[in-house]
Design a protein around this motif. Structure first.
Motif, PDB file in Angstrom:
ATOM      1  N   LEU A  90      -9.790   2.437  -2.802  1.00  0.00           N
ATOM      2  CA  LEU A  90      -9.861   3.287  -1.631  1.00  0.00           C
ATOM      3  C   LEU A  90     -11.163   3.040  -0.739  1.00  0.00           C
ATOM      4  O   LEU A  90     -12.138   2.972  -1.366  1.00  0.00           O
ATOM      5  CB  LEU A  90      -9.703   4.637  -1.888  1.00  0.00           C
ATOM      6  N   PRO A 112      -1.843   8.676  -7.387  1.00  0.00           N
ATOM      7  CA  PRO A 112      -1.367   7.377  -6.796  1.00  0.00           C
ATOM      8  C   PRO A 112      -0.392   6.817  -8.044  1.00  0.00           C
ATOM      9  O   PRO A 112      -0.453   7.178  -8.947  1.00  0.00           O
ATOM     10  CB  PRO A 112      -2.454   6.397  -6.363  1.00  0.00           C
ATOM     11  N   VAL A 157      -6.057   2.219   1.786  1.00  0.00           N
ATOM     12  CA  VAL A 157      -5.661   2.333   0.407  1.00  0.00           C
ATOM     13  C   VAL A 157      -4.956   1.142  -0.198  1.00  0.00           C
ATOM     14  O   VAL A 157      -4.252   0.266   0.576  1.00  0.00           O
ATOM     15  CB  VAL A 157      -4.356   3.136  -0.027  1.00  0.00           C
ATOM     16  N   CYS A 184      -5.804   2.619  -7.419  1.00  0.00           N
ATOM     17  CA  CYS A 184      -6.075   2.218  -6.208  1.00  0.00           C
ATOM     18  C   CYS A 184      -7.564   1.816  -5.767  1.00  0.00           C
ATOM     19  O   CYS A 184      -8.268   2.773  -6.411  1.00  0.00           O
ATOM     20  CB  CYS A 184      -5.360   2.876  -5.005  1.00  0.00           C
ATOM     21  N   SER A 214       0.823  -1.157  -0.055  1.00  0.00           N
ATOM     22  CA  SER A 214       0.122  -0.046  -0.106  1.00  0.00           C
ATOM     23  C   SER A 214       0.815   1.083   0.050  1.00  0.00           C
ATOM     24  O   SER A 214       2.084   1.359   0.542  1.00  0.00           O
ATOM     25  CB  SER A 214      -0.893   0.074   1.290  1.00  0.00           C
ATOM     26  N   LEU A 221      -1.832   7.881   1.069  1.00  0.00           N
ATOM     27  CA  LEU A 221      -2.545   8.824   0.365  1.00  0.00           C
ATOM     28  C   LEU A 221      -3.339   9.504   1.327  1.00  0.00           C
ATOM     29  O   LEU A 221      -4.125   9.113   2.419  1.00  0.00           O
ATOM     30  CB  LEU A 221      -3.420   8.209  -0.731  1.00  0.00           C
TER      31      LEU A 221
END
Length: 535
Positions: free
Chosen positions: A164, A158, A215, A162, A139, A142
């Motif tokens: 989230l 990112p 994440v 990803c 991971s 963020l």
């Protein structure tokens, strides 16, 4: 759209396997006096160096008696470390034992026609998954502090796409009503954040303060689980009050995963037992498809709910929670009209659900689905189609047997914020049992705080529907388009503290009934005054 799976390599490896076996046999004969154990070690070492691994190379017996789960765990650990696929023996029967250990799957796995026995009559930990499909990607942190409903872009980029989940722990949603009442859960949203900062998956809530962010990077390659015939010998847990869900299952938490042709049977159910939280349980990921899988309905049991009253409880063979882009294609089961069996699937907090060419006892969304919710060319059984959420709900080219064609769950406010489209469908109310058909079940008297404003669908469009209302009471006057949300009670406006926004318009084209009777809007006079029917 979800990408199609990459071409699987298993189909051309059979000849390699046979050739290696011939080589091992020649080697053993040349070595002459080598012991059987040493010969087996030579073959196992060679298998470990192949482009796939099998369970027997790590100690599995496959006779249906020996506990093969430790060997299976070792095989997958080796495959994950060396980026190898896994392939079981087609004629083997693997016993998964009672130990509280989990095989981590991070590479393609072909279970073909292998059988797996799961004996839940005695286990070390009933909440421990047997398999977990998991990403090996790390991971990345963020930071998101605020988020708005329906926001499409973030100034966050990112390294890779990803999945989230964001939370506001200070706000409670889904305050359930009824015998399983509760005080709600933390506000949350799941979505895909692409590398350019765009958001995929409608954001449902405003976040003035994002208290948590998880994440999970999305693998670019699709992981495929294929085949396998699993049989669970059901648990006999005794617990008079509350729920104690079992998780001796296959958990999928890796985005971009497809399960093809898996079969699950359940045997040995008795008069006592506790429910399962999905034999295939998909959680906290994106872009997952179950294709051509076979499920089994579970016996319905009784317990005492949170309101200290008796409630029914049952198991889901399929479950999806906080999934973006969840698809079921060609999934089937038997006995879809057997009312003694619990509905086969439940979901929570999902974004974009598609069912296509499925035969199931029901489809259900508990704590919401948003975006698109599509049922296409499906047959749904006695428990029918249930929903709450927002977006566009489409039911097309399908046959349904529920008491209502669509039931908007009353324990979560019977809310659908958006449009409903019913196209070219056949509805057999209550599976042909005598009933007064109600097209859409809605119950919300505006007196309970669910943690959000509740809505009936803005517009309902019927474009081709046959209703088999041939088994109805003697005083039948025609099906109701909507249930009575007030359940026959006269409630003054001063008591309606949490207003329920009513439907404005129903557009009808190509509606036919076996009785020949035209539909009636509702027993509820407020609805009759509010809804415009456009023929």
């Amino acid at each position: 759209m979800i990408k199609q799976p990459r071409r699987n390599r298993f189909h051309y490896q059979d000849n390699r396997f046979v050739w290696r076996s011939v080589c091992y046999t020649l080697l053993i004969s040349l070595l002459g006096g080598i012991s059987p154990i040493a010969a087996m070690e030579i073959e196992n070492d060679a298998n470990r160096n192949a482009d796939y691994v099998d369970y027997e190379s790590f100690g599995a017996v496959g006779d249906g008696i020996a506990d093969d789960l430790p060997a299976i765990c070792k095989a997958h650990a080796h495959a994950n470390k060396h980026a190898l696929s896994v392939r079981s023996k087609p004629n083997a029967t693997y016993h998964l034992g009672h130990q509280a250990i989990t095989a981590i799957i991070a590479t393609d796995t072909d279970w073909n026609t292998s059988k797996f026995i799961i004996d839940d009559t005695s286990v070390d930990n009933h909440k421990k998954s047997l398999f977990e499909v998991r990403s090996l990607l790390n991971s990345e942190p963020l930071k998101i502090t605020r988020l708005k409903r329906d926001q499409k872009q973030l100034d966050v980029h990112p390294v890779r796409d990803c999945y989230l989940t964001v939370f506001d722990d200070n706000t409670k949603r889904y305050r359930r009503k009824g015998n399983n009442q509760n005080s709600g859960v933390a506000q949350s949203d799941c979505f895909i954040l692409h590398r350019d900062g765009t958001i995929e998956g409608d954001i449902d809530w405003d976040y003035e303060d994002v208290t948590r962010v998880t994440v999970r990077p999305i693998d670019s390659d699709r992981l495929v689980l294929r085949g396998g015939v699993f049989t669970t010998i059901a648990n006999r847990m005794k617990q008079e009050t509350g729920y104690n869900y079992w998780s001796r299952n296959i958990k999928i938490s890796r985005s971009n995963t497809e399960v093809i042709g898996l079969t699950h049977h359940v045997v040995g159910e008795t008069e006592v037992g506790h429910p399962y939280s999905g034999f295939i349980s998909v959680r906290d990921c994106a872009n997952v498809t179950l294709r051509d899988c076979f499920a089994t309905g579970h016996k319905t049991y009784q317990t005492i709910g949170s309101a200290n009253k008796p409630v029914s409880m049952g198991s889901y063979d399929f479950q999806a929670s906080s999934v973006v882009n969840f698809c079921m294609i060609g999934c089937t089961m038997d006995n879809i009209l057997d009312r003694s069996l619990w509905g086969v699937i439940g979901t929570n907090h999902c974004k974009n659900i598609l069912l296509e060419d499925c035969v199931l006892s029901r489809m259900d969304t508990h704590m919401g689905v948003s975006g698109t919710y599509t049922i296409r060319r499906c047959t749904l059984g006695h428990a029918g189609l249930n929903a709450i959420g927002r977006g566009r709900l489409t039911v097309e080219d399908s046959t349904l047997h529920g008491r209502s064609l669509i039931s908007l769950r009353s324990d979560y406010g019977s809310t659908w914020e958006g449009d409903v489209v019913i196209r070219n469908c056949r509805w057999i109310p209550s599976g042909g049992r005598q009933t007064w058909p109600i097209l859409m079940q809605v119950r919300n008297d505006s007196t309970h705080d669910f943690g959000y404003q509740c809505f009936m669908p803005t517009r309902v469009t019927i474009d081709g529907l046959f209703v088999d209302d041939s088994n109805v009471p003697a005083n039948y006057q025609g099906m109701y388009l909507f249930d009575d949300p007030d359940r026959g009670r006269e409630i003054p406006e001063s008591k309606r503290s949490f207003p329920y926004t009513l439907t404005k318009e129903v557009v009808i084209q190509g509606l036919k009934t076996a009785s020949g009777k035209a539909p009636v809007v509702s027993q509820n006079k407020r609805l009759r005054a509010n809804v415009t029917v456009v023929p």
